[in-house]
Enzyme design. Structure first.
Site, PDB file in Angstrom:
ATOM      1  N   HIS A 114       6.442  11.747  37.394  1.00 37.34           N
ATOM      2  CA  HIS A 114       7.004  11.969  36.116  1.00 37.34           C
ATOM      3  C   HIS A 114       8.411  12.432  36.613  1.00 37.34           C
ATOM      4  O   HIS A 114       9.249  13.062  35.765  1.00 37.34           O
ATOM      5  CB  HIS A 114       6.328  13.084  35.307  1.00 37.34           C
ATOM      6  CG  HIS A 114       4.931  12.988  35.298  1.00 37.34           C
ATOM      7  ND1 HIS A 114       4.065  13.551  35.856  1.00 37.34           N
ATOM      8  CD2 HIS A 114       4.248  12.200  34.540  1.00 37.34           C
ATOM      9  CE1 HIS A 114       2.746  12.956  35.794  1.00 37.34           C
ATOM     10  NE2 HIS A 114       2.847  12.061  34.899  1.00 37.34           N
TER      11      HIS A 114
HETATM   12  S1  FES Z   1       6.511  15.402  38.113  1.00 36.45           S
HETATM   13 FE1  FES Z   1       4.410  15.324  36.960  1.00 36.45          FE
HETATM   14  S2  FES Z   1       3.262  15.548  38.554  1.00 36.45           S
HETATM   15 FE2  FES Z   1       5.050  15.645  39.841  1.00 36.45          FE
END
Ligand code: FES
Ligand code: HEM
Lengths: 186, 418
Positions: free
Chosen positions: A151
């Site tokens: 993410h």
């Molecule tokens: S940014 Fe969501 S798991 Fe690493």
């Protein structure tokens, strides 16, 4: 049943409450093992420590070892990376706490608090993104450190979160130096 | 079940059984003589399709378990073994995997039908809420089932989704360790997921029975939203609804089996053909397509805890839908503004799905955030307001009136063609 005209109310109340109490204690006693069986078993807890030889890791190289089912990233940092990490103002960090199991709880996230003093070249940290647990990729992201592809979290050269949804710095596991270039994790 | 039973067995064995346990009567009253509105369209056949899909998943699942091994060292290979060595294993495994997707296609249509025709309104609130519970159980079942083949996407999907609970204040870490039975997704996790993946479909069966019970207490709704008023408005379930359901089911199964045989991997991710590796996260992890809109909502919120709250909230809000929609009129057919809002919501949900499938970078983030805000605004702001402000079209006085008016419209148009 001929004495039913004058029921013994106290006796009935007592039986009612006593039965309820035994039932409640019994239900709680049953719930504990049923819930607790899902916690880590003795065999999982027993796999608690590993030893790692750091001497084969060249400057600028990282290795990943598995500890308690999770990746641990060990990086032999370059002088430039250490300098970059030191130059950061703590007030600018999203998470100003060291998250290092080897220093006092709540210590500041200075570079030296993320490593062992005098062994600053070796950064030992969990390869588990503090957002939702993916493995961050090394030498990537906007801060020269790690980038989590899941993410989009960016970590710096001391493994501190700088940008993205992850709330905390990458945790540093409990470890100690057994000799000059050998550590024990856990 | 509403009204008087007309079951009158002529077969002496059935009569004997019925006098002792009225199961034949229950079946007869529920699936033969049961009166249904005469104007049901094909959107109302998906409940029946869902029943068959549920049975299909359970049967293929039980068969797969005969060959599957729930252990981190063997799970991946055992699914390969099913695909390559077990007689007809290839078909059975695809049937189950593609079946999960088609189960969700059917349930999304079924839910959308409910939202369009206002099926959730009094007196069907409990029927609707049981449906939401069914959807949640389906999501949990599908999620745990997807972990079983122990591919890369299985593993990382499991890790990311279970980690959602780490957002819980104070107890987060402890809850996640408890869910995993360790310090990471590992063998203990796989085994408990297997156990629950076997259990939940049967819980689902139980809730579905309650759902159908509630349905038979209130009677079925219909596209006009006007309640049944007399026998003229209804037809017997058998043969009328049975045949319509069976026809729809056949068409649905033709499409479903076409996917099973010709495009079994189309709805999946090729990365799951790689065995789970706890040390390497795949470049791009995404859940199965049917979770994408909710995944997009999770990622739209920059805060970990609030993201999780928004994701669960986006489904839980359906529980209070009967009270958020303030309009007295059920069907969108007679609600001009609501009808447009319904289609906007469908588009919004689709956009969320596309956002969920794409990496959270650049303008995808913005699109996801706008779509998320709109999603909640639809339920929490627009629906209550529109119910109060909109002037609905006049309702037909009864179902049979509506049917007759529709046929009268059609007749003159049909004549010139002859
Ligand atoms: S940014 Fe969501 S798991 Fe690493
Ligand atoms: C509510 C209905 C069900 C749903 C939505 C569902 C969903 C799924 C999904 C999505 C998978 C992954 C498929 C894959 O990628 O291969 C799966 C696998 C599996 N399911 Fe189910 N399932 C259901 C019912 C059942 C039942 C009742 C059983 C057993 C009694 C079962 C046993 C299995 C097994 C053994 C696997 C792993 C083998 C495989 O991957 O093909 N399932 N399920």
């Amino acid at each position: 049943m001929s004495t039913a005209e004058a029921p013994d109310e106290d006796r009935r109340d007592f039986l009612y409450i006593a039965t309820g109490a035994v039932g409640a204690v019994g239900a709680a006693a049953l719930a504990i093992p049923l819930i607790d069986q899902m916690n880590p078993s003795a065999s999982v807890l027993a796999l608690a420590s590993i030893e790692v030889d750091l001497s084969p890791i060249e400057v600028g190289q990282s290795i990943t070892v598995k500890w308690r089912g999770n990746p641990v990233i060990i990086r032999h940092r370059t002088a430039k990376e250490i300098e970059e990490a030191k130059a950061v103002n703590i007030a600018d960090l999203p998470d100003p706490i060291a998250r290092n199991a080897n220093v006092a709880d709540g210590s500041e996230a200075t570079d030296v608090n993320r490593v062992v003093d005098g062994k600053e070249q070796y950064l030992v940290q969990m390869g588990v993104c503090t957002h939702l647990g993916c493995v961050p990729i090394g030498n990537e992201g906007e801060y020269d450190g790690w980038f989590c592809p899941c993410h989009g979290s960016h970590y710096d050269t001391a493994g501190r979160i700088r940008k993205g949804p992850a709330p905390e710095n990458l945790p540093v596991p409990e470890y100690k130096y057994l000799s000059d270039a050998k550590i024990q994790i856990g | 079940m509403s009204g008087h039973s007309t079951y009158n067995p002529t077969n002496p064995v059935m009569k004997w059984v019925d006098d002792r346990l009225p199961l034949p009567r229950l079946m007869y009253d529920s699936f033969v003589s049961y009166p249904v509105p005469r104007n049901l369209n094909y959107w109302y056949t998906f409940g029946g399709i869902l029943m068959i899909m549920m049975v299909s998943q359970i049967i293929t699942g039980i068969v797969l378990v005969m060959h599957y091994t729930p252990h981190v060292d063997m799970a991946f290979d055992s699914v390969e073994h099913i695909r390559r060595n077990v007689n007809f294993g290839n078909v059975l495994q695809k049937w189950h995997a593609v079946g999960a997707s088609f189960f969700f296609i059917a349930v999304y249509i079924h839910i959308a039908r409910g939202m369009y025709y206002g099926s959730y309104k009094a007196p069907r609130e409990i029927l609707w809420m049981l449906g939401v519970a069914i959807f949640l159980i389906m999501m949990a079942t599908g999620f745990m089932g997807y972990v079983l083949p122990w591919g890369q996407m299985s593993f990382w999907g499991a890790k990311v989704i279970t980690n959602l609970f780490s957002a819980v204040p104070f107890f987060g870490e402890a809850i996640v360790t408890w869910l995993w039975g360790g310090f990471s997704v590992d063998n203990a996790t796989l085994q408990r997921f297997f156990s629950l993946h076997y259990l939940l479909p049967f819980v689902l069966v139980g809730v579905v029975i309650l759902h159908v019970w509630a349905l038979h207490v209130t009677g079925q709704g219909n596209p006009t939203g006007v309640e049944v008023k007399s026998g003229q408005d209804t037809l017997a379930f058998t043969p009328f609804a049975t045949v319509k359901d069976a026809f729809a089911l056949s068409v649905f199964f033709i499409v479903f089996t076409a996917f099973v045989f010709f495009a079994p991997d189309y709805l999946g991710h090729s990365i799951n053909y790689e065995e789970a590796n706890p040390l390497v996260t795949p470049e791009h992890i995404v859940p199965e397509w049917y979770y994408l809109p909710f995944y997009a909502i999770l990622r739209a919120v920059p805060d970990k805890l609030l993201g999780v709250v928004a994701m669960f909230g986006s489904i839980l809000v359906w529980f209070i839908l009967p009270w958020l929609d303030t309009s007295k009129v059920r069907s969108a057919t007679y609600r001009p503004i609501f009808k447009q809002l319904f289609w906007l919501l469908m588009i919004d949900f689709f956009i969320l799905g596309v956002v969920g499938a794409n990496p959270p970078e650049g303008w995808w983030i913005t699109v996801g955030q706008i779509a998320t805000v709109y999603y909640f605004a639809h339920f929490l702001i627009l629906l209550p307001l529109v119910g109060l402000l909109e002037t609905p079209k006049p309702l037909p006085s009864s179902i049979s009136d509506a049917v007759l008016a529709k046929n009268a419209d059609k007749q003159p148009a049909a004549q010139p063609a002859e």
